[in-house]
Design an enzyme around this catalytic site. Structure first.
Site, PDB file in Angstrom:
ATOM      1  N   ARG A  42      16.669   4.882  55.715  1.00 18.21           N
ATOM      2  CA  ARG A  42      16.627   5.688  56.923  1.00 18.21           C
ATOM      3  C   ARG A  42      17.332   5.004  58.091  1.00 18.21           C
ATOM      4  NH1 ARG A  42      13.253   7.312  61.482  1.00 18.21           N
ATOM      5  NH2 ARG A  42      12.873   9.561  61.403  1.00 18.21           N
ATOM      6  N   CYS A  57       7.954   4.573  67.893  1.00 16.00           N
ATOM      7  CA  CYS A  57       9.400   4.381  67.790  1.00 16.00           C
ATOM      8  C   CYS A  57       9.920   3.524  68.937  1.00 16.00           C
ATOM      9  CB  CYS A  57      10.090   5.750  67.806  1.00 16.00           C
ATOM     10  SG  CYS A  57      11.878   5.653  67.596  1.00 16.00           S
TER      11      CYS A  57
END
Length: 501
Positions: free
Chosen positions: A418, A319
């Site tokens: 998302r 991430c």
């Protein structure tokens, strides 16, 4: 002016657990790792859903498909099948998990009596099953005429056009049991007659389902299997804030036991709207939300009806949300802050909402730290991506075996549901995840056995035999940078063959 938090943003590596008295009762075999994962009135009722080990797999294409869901549920954990795919395909993955293990399995490999050996081979290729039922109408509940297993034919010596009625084991030669037979009774029949499968039929000889010897043996090897009341594996599914009105009913119909809103930032009106719609549609649907990193985010989602709340922004190994957007918080600090808010919410309302630490786990002891800091269970991506059971390719790169691993915010995933900004149409203006490799680690069970052994050993050193007891008794100390260096092997020359992998 902007509000500035006085506490530093810290990671798990900046803490150590200080041992408590280890009593004679604090042995690994006495440690109970089961944990609730949905809201309940603690002290007054049992949670609607618990898991037997505090691990769930991340809502990611490169981690959680039906294969991972089956393997993890058999171990006692839970997978959330990824949602960045068409609804029908996600539902099919859910159905595959629910069919995989049950006391009485509904037959999904069925043939009509005029089918041929070629049809048997085609069915086996498509379904991956060795056993097929021949029913009068070819349905899972038709009148049973016979069974076909791999022992009933030899491909090299038979014409592909041979009718199944010529080589199947006919009903009159089958060992079977009547509807209403208990699972224990069925297994006793299997062992007594030395058969590998036992058809269950009703009074009219219509097929009800099949009980397999391998399922009994599998359960003995996996005593913590996570099963529902029908003896099927429990499975979760990811959802988004875009197509939930179509996706949620379909997933529930397919058999999903719990849902999870999947977002890099869950402190939003879109998540509240989704939660409210789901609870109005069916209050019995269990659904978690997130991710958040502070008390305000927790309170918002708790009031909206979330059954559990995920904690963590930007701590995952793939991430780059913090790097791209400058938002987030060190995972340890986030868990501590949200756990404090959770405990205050419980004291005020009597409702306990489990929290899930998502991201920031690098070493096995970080799992125990997250639990000690207040997390009820841990969501892992990179950890599970390394195993045989993850859906990605195993490759040889630079002389070492690796598996592919990419983030849901990466260009490869293209998961705009998302990561979009809520505008019309939805888009990914930039990436929040990377495409990478992780070292191949082998079978899930072998690795999780080791990790859970470490967790149990640490809990014993903390004088705790349950996760709740650990959270109550845990004592933590912040470590300096020099102390972190001291924690590993130092001032010696390690032998190459003895270095831990």
């Amino acid at each position: 002016m902007a509000m500035i938090f006085t506490d530093e943003s810290r990671t798990f590596s900046e803490y150590l657990l200080v041992p408590n008295l280890t009593t004679a009762e604090n042995t690994p075999e006495n440690v109970d790792l089961s944990t609730p994962i949905v809201r309940y009135r603690k002290g007054k009722e049992e949670p609607a859903l618990k898991i037997n080990v505090p691990l769930v797999s991340a809502v990611m294409q490169s981690v959680s498909d039906s294969g991972m869901a089956i393997a993890l549920a058999r171990y006692g954990g839970l997978s959330f099948v990824f949602q960045s795919q068409p609804i029908a395909e996600q539902c099919e993955m859910i159905r595959k998990v629910k069919k995989y293990k049950a006391g009485v399995v509904i037959s999904d490999s069925n043939l009509m009596p005029h089918a041929t050996l070629a049809d048997v081979l085609d069915l086996r290729e498509r379904m991956g099953h060795q056993t097929a039922a021949v029913t009068e109408d070819g349905s899972p509940t038709g009148k049973l005429l016979g069974l076909i297993t791999s022992r009933d034919y030899r491909v090299s010596r038979m014409d592909p056009g041979t009718c199944v009625t010529e080589f199947m084991t006919p009903f009159e030669h089958l060992v079977f049991a009547r509807e209403g037979t208990t699972l224990k009774e069925a297994n006793d029949i299997i062992w007594e007659h030395k058969v590998n499968q036992l058809p269950i039929v009703d009074d009219q000889n219509h097929l009800v389902g099949l009980v397999f010897r391998k399922d009994y043996e599998s359960h003995k090897e996996n005593p913590n299997e996570l099963l529902d009341t029908n003896k099927s594996l429990i499975v979760g599914a990811g959802i988004n804030t875009r197509d939930y009105k179509e996706r949620v009913p379909a997933l529930v119909a397919a058999g999903a036991d719990v849902l999870c809103l999947d977002s890099s930032d869950g402190f939003s009106e879109w998540q509240k709207d989704t939660l409210v719609w789901i609870k109005n549609y069916d209050p019995e649907i269990l659904v978690g939300a997130g991710n958040v990193v502070d008390a305000e985010g927790f309170q918002y989602l708790a009031d909206a009806g979330a059954d559990f709340i995920k904690v963590g922004i930007g701590g995952g190994s793939i991430c780059i949300t913090r790097e791209q957007k400058g938002i987030g918080c060190g995972q340890a600090s986030a868990v501590l802050a949200v756990a404090k808010a959770r405990n205050e919410y419980f004291a005020k309302t009597g409702v306990y909402i489990p929290i899930c630490s998502d991201g920031g786990i690098v070493l096995d002891y970080h799992i125990t730290l997250a639990l000690a800091m207040g997390a009820d269970f841990i969501m892992l991506g990179r950890y599970f991506a390394r195993f045989d059971e993850s859906p990605t390719r195993k490759m040889l790169v630079g002389g070492n075996y690796v598996k592919e691993y990419w983030g849901e915010g990466s260009n490869r995933a293209r998961n705009w549901q998302r990561y979009d900004d809520g505008g019309t149409g939805g888009k990914m203006a930039f990436e929040e995840g990377v495409d990478s490799y992780v070292p191949y680690a082998g079978k899930l069970k072998d690795n999780v056995d080791t990790s859970m052994a470490k967790v149990k050993a640490t809990m014993c050193s903390c004088g705790s035999s349950t996760i709740e007891e650990l959270q109550t008794k845990a004592r933590l100390v912040v470590v300096s940078s020099t102390s972190i260096i001291e924690s590993g092997a130092h001032d010696v020359i390690q032998k190459e063959s003895d270095r831990p992998r």
